[in-house]
Design a protein around this motif. Structure first.
Motif, PDB file in Angstrom:
ATOM      1  N   LYS A  59      10.091  36.415 -26.059  1.00  0.00           N
ATOM      2  CA  LYS A  59       9.417  37.344 -26.815  1.00  0.00           C
ATOM      3  C   LYS A  59       7.905  36.844 -27.111  1.00  0.00           C
ATOM      4  O   LYS A  59       6.889  37.740 -27.220  1.00  0.00           O
ATOM      5  CB  LYS A  59      10.026  38.104 -28.137  1.00  0.00           C
ATOM      6  N   MET A  60       7.950  35.687 -27.562  1.00  0.00           N
ATOM      7  CA  MET A  60       6.438  34.933 -27.769  1.00  0.00           C
ATOM      8  C   MET A  60       5.780  34.420 -26.284  1.00  0.00           C
ATOM      9  O   MET A  60       4.753  33.923 -26.458  1.00  0.00           O
ATOM     10  CB  MET A  60       6.693  33.691 -28.612  1.00  0.00           C
ATOM     11  N   ARG A  61       6.629  34.762 -25.073  1.00  0.00           N
ATOM     12  CA  ARG A  61       6.284  34.556 -23.769  1.00  0.00           C
ATOM     13  C   ARG A  61       5.769  33.110 -23.664  1.00  0.00           C
ATOM     14  O   ARG A  61       4.834  32.578 -23.117  1.00  0.00           O
ATOM     15  CB  ARG A  61       4.734  35.240 -23.606  1.00  0.00           C
ATOM     16  N   ILE A  62       6.790  32.296 -24.346  1.00  0.00           N
ATOM     17  CA  ILE A  62       6.776  30.824 -24.188  1.00  0.00           C
ATOM     18  C   ILE A  62       7.242  30.645 -22.480  1.00  0.00           C
ATOM     19  O   ILE A  62       8.487  30.645 -22.451  1.00  0.00           O
ATOM     20  CB  ILE A  62       7.698  30.098 -25.238  1.00  0.00           C
ATOM     21  N   PRO A  63       6.593  29.684 -21.796  1.00  0.00           N
ATOM     22  CA  PRO A  63       6.995  29.523 -20.481  1.00  0.00           C
ATOM     23  C   PRO A  63       8.018  28.501 -20.500  1.00  0.00           C
ATOM     24  O   PRO A  63       7.885  27.448 -21.214  1.00  0.00           O
ATOM     25  CB  PRO A  63       5.831  29.299 -19.550  1.00  0.00           C
ATOM     26  N   GLN A  64       8.952  28.389 -19.144  1.00  0.00           N
ATOM     27  CA  GLN A  64       9.672  27.195 -19.139  1.00  0.00           C
ATOM     28  C   GLN A  64       8.886  26.329 -18.283  1.00  0.00           C
ATOM     29  O   GLN A  64       7.974  26.662 -17.476  1.00  0.00           O
ATOM     30  CB  GLN A  64      10.648  27.853 -18.154  1.00  0.00           C
ATOM     31  N   PRO A  65       9.256  24.974 -18.156  1.00  0.00           N
ATOM     32  CA  PRO A  65      10.173  24.487 -18.992  1.00  0.00           C
ATOM     33  C   PRO A  65      10.057  24.248 -20.487  1.00  0.00           C
ATOM     34  O   PRO A  65       8.827  24.309 -20.855  1.00  0.00           O
ATOM     35  CB  PRO A  65      10.435  22.952 -18.315  1.00  0.00           C
ATOM     36  N   ILE A  66      10.910  24.248 -21.105  1.00  0.00           N
ATOM     37  CA  ILE A  66      10.962  23.979 -22.738  1.00  0.00           C
ATOM     38  C   ILE A  66      11.884  22.741 -23.249  1.00  0.00           C
ATOM     39  O   ILE A  66      12.970  22.690 -22.520  1.00  0.00           O
ATOM     40  CB  ILE A  66      11.632  25.316 -23.335  1.00  0.00           C
ATOM     41  N   ALA A  67      11.457  21.986 -23.981  1.00  0.00           N
ATOM     42  CA  ALA A  67      12.194  20.963 -24.619  1.00  0.00           C
ATOM     43  C   ALA A  67      12.516  21.045 -25.936  1.00  0.00           C
ATOM     44  O   ALA A  67      11.346  21.834 -26.625  1.00  0.00           O
ATOM     45  CB  ALA A  67      11.183  19.685 -24.392  1.00  0.00           C
ATOM     46  N   ILE A  68      13.529  20.574 -26.427  1.00  0.00           N
ATOM     47  CA  ILE A  68      13.800  20.917 -27.860  1.00  0.00           C
ATOM     48  C   ILE A  68      13.484  19.324 -28.493  1.00  0.00           C
ATOM     49  O   ILE A  68      14.131  18.301 -27.766  1.00  0.00           O
ATOM     50  CB  ILE A  68      15.356  21.047 -28.026  1.00  0.00           C
ATOM     51  N   ASP A  69      12.725  19.427 -29.711  1.00  0.00           N
ATOM     52  CA  ASP A  69      12.337  18.188 -30.149  1.00  0.00           C
ATOM     53  C   ASP A  69      13.001  18.062 -31.453  1.00  0.00           C
ATOM     54  O   ASP A  69      12.662  18.786 -32.202  1.00  0.00           O
ATOM     55  CB  ASP A  69      10.997  18.141 -30.182  1.00  0.00           C
ATOM     56  N   LEU A  70      13.721  17.178 -31.822  1.00  0.00           N
ATOM     57  CA  LEU A  70      14.498  16.609 -33.042  1.00  0.00           C
ATOM     58  C   LEU A  70      14.009  15.065 -33.573  1.00  0.00           C
ATOM     59  O   LEU A  70      14.594  14.748 -34.352  1.00  0.00           O
ATOM     60  CB  LEU A  70      16.077  16.790 -33.128  1.00  0.00           C
ATOM     61  N   SER A  71      13.154  14.755 -32.670  1.00  0.00           N
ATOM     62  CA  SER A  71      12.601  13.186 -33.177  1.00  0.00           C
ATOM     63  C   SER A  71      12.005  13.229 -34.508  1.00  0.00           C
ATOM     64  O   SER A  71      11.935  11.960 -34.783  1.00  0.00           O
ATOM     65  CB  SER A  71      11.813  12.856 -32.073  1.00  0.00           C
ATOM     66  N   GLN A  72      11.543  14.158 -35.098  1.00  0.00           N
ATOM     67  CA  GLN A  72      11.049  13.964 -36.380  1.00  0.00           C
ATOM     68  C   GLN A  72       9.355  13.294 -36.295  1.00  0.00           C
ATOM     69  O   GLN A  72       9.057  12.768 -37.340  1.00  0.00           O
ATOM     70  CB  GLN A  72      12.004  13.451 -37.259  1.00  0.00           C
TER      71      GLN A  72
END
Length: 330
Positions: A59-72
């Motif tokens: 819905k925010m029109r964020i394109p792929q690829p997407i990475a999930i960052d939990l590195s802090q």
């Protein structure tokens, strides 16, 4: 006849003694065969996952690829990276209210379930955060406490609680591990199998300190892989009918425990041991045929600050099953 009796008796004694000695010398004492541990869980492949990214990103029109960052390293708690070189991010300030996360699992609807992680230093409320599983809602991006496991009790001696989580596409459940209460001498960790729609604990397995979890299907069956917190081993626990397979002893006492939250010890299959005793497996990923990619960290049950310099201590390896043996490659 009487005078020959001693002679005959002597001859009989000699013959019997000879026979006993002969039998002892020629008898083959059975040698107990020492079986090598069977770490062959069968050939496996990387399979297509049923999970998806949260719907609100579309819905925010964020394109792929997407990475999930939990590195802090740049964002507290959680961020979604995108763009060229992942130089852009979606990070909402409200996501910082539960501090830091160490692992996540996406489900088939795009909901994200997160495992907490103490980071650098602890605050008075840090220990309470370690007993919660958190949920990022796929539709609206709201982050909240999804389930609290009150028996998970992090302390100053061991600030870790819930630490790893993986989603099971087969039955819409979560496999979750806690290492609270454990130390170098005793494993008090628990693996929970949780039904997502009802939040019921289907099964508990005590005595396994799983620093990381991963599901794997092979030609021999289905397994829950676990990188151990206590040592440098990778183990597998067999899954039958969507439950961890029981040992014979635990099956005998099964009826004495309530069915909905049965505590069932299982016998882990030791697959591999890292050559460096200081390294522990923090991430497990299936990347190809008979091919695992693992990430290791130095680990102790006491909190070690994960600074940028210490992040370089993390190492990645390829673990390959080939010709009936596991081999490690950098």
């Amino acid at each position: 006849m009487k005078r020959y009796f001693p002679i005959i008796l002597s001859i009989l004694i000699i013959l019997v003694s000879f026979g006993v000695v002969y039998n002892i010398k020629n008898s083959k004492t059975p040698i107990k065969k020492i079986e090598k541990p069977d770490n062959n869980i069968g050939s496996f492949q990387k399979s297509r996952s049923c999970v998806r990214f949260p719907y609100f990103l579309s819905k925010m029109r964020i394109p792929q690829p997407i990475a999930i960052d939990l590195s802090q390293q740049h964002y507290k708690g959680l961020a979604f990276l995108f763009g060229r070189g992942f130089n852009r991010a979606v990070h909402i300030k409200a996501w910082e209210r539960f501090d830091y996360f160490g692992g996540y699992a996406l489900d088939r609807s795009g909901n994200m379930y997160l495992a907490p992680m103490p980071f650098i230093s602890v605050k008075p409320y840090t220990f309470n955060l370690q007993k919660n599983i958190y949920k990022l809602d796929s539709k609206n991006g709201k982050l909240s406490i999804w389930l609290t496991l009150d028996e998970v009790k992090a302390t100053s001696n061991n600030p870790f609680g819930i630490i790893s989580i993986v989603y099971d596409c087969d039955d819409n459940t979560l496999w979750v591990s806690s290492i609270s209460g454990s130390d170098y001498f005793t494993s008090r960790g628990i693996i929970y199998h949780i039904d997502i729609p009802t939040k019921e604990i289907i099964q508990k397995v005590e005595g396994v300190d799983a620093l990381s979890l991963q599901l794997l299907k092979s030609e021999k069956g289905k397994y829950l892989l676990a990188g151990l917190a206590k040592d440098n081993s990778l183990v597998a626990l067999e899954i039958k009918d969507n439950r961890l397979k029981l040992s014979q002893n635990s099956r005998e006492s099964e009826t004495s425990v309530p069915k909905k939250a049965r505590i069932n010890p299982s016998v882990p299959i030791k697959l591999f041991e890292l050559p460096n005793k200081e390294e522990h497996i923090r991430k497990i990923k299936i990347v190809g045929k008979n091919h695992l990619q693992i990430q290791t960290i130095p680990f102790s049950y006491n909190l070690i600050a994960q600074t940028l310099e210490q992040a370089s201590i993390r190492k990645s390896y390829d673990l390959v099953w080939d010709k009936n043996k596991w081999s490690l490659h950098k």
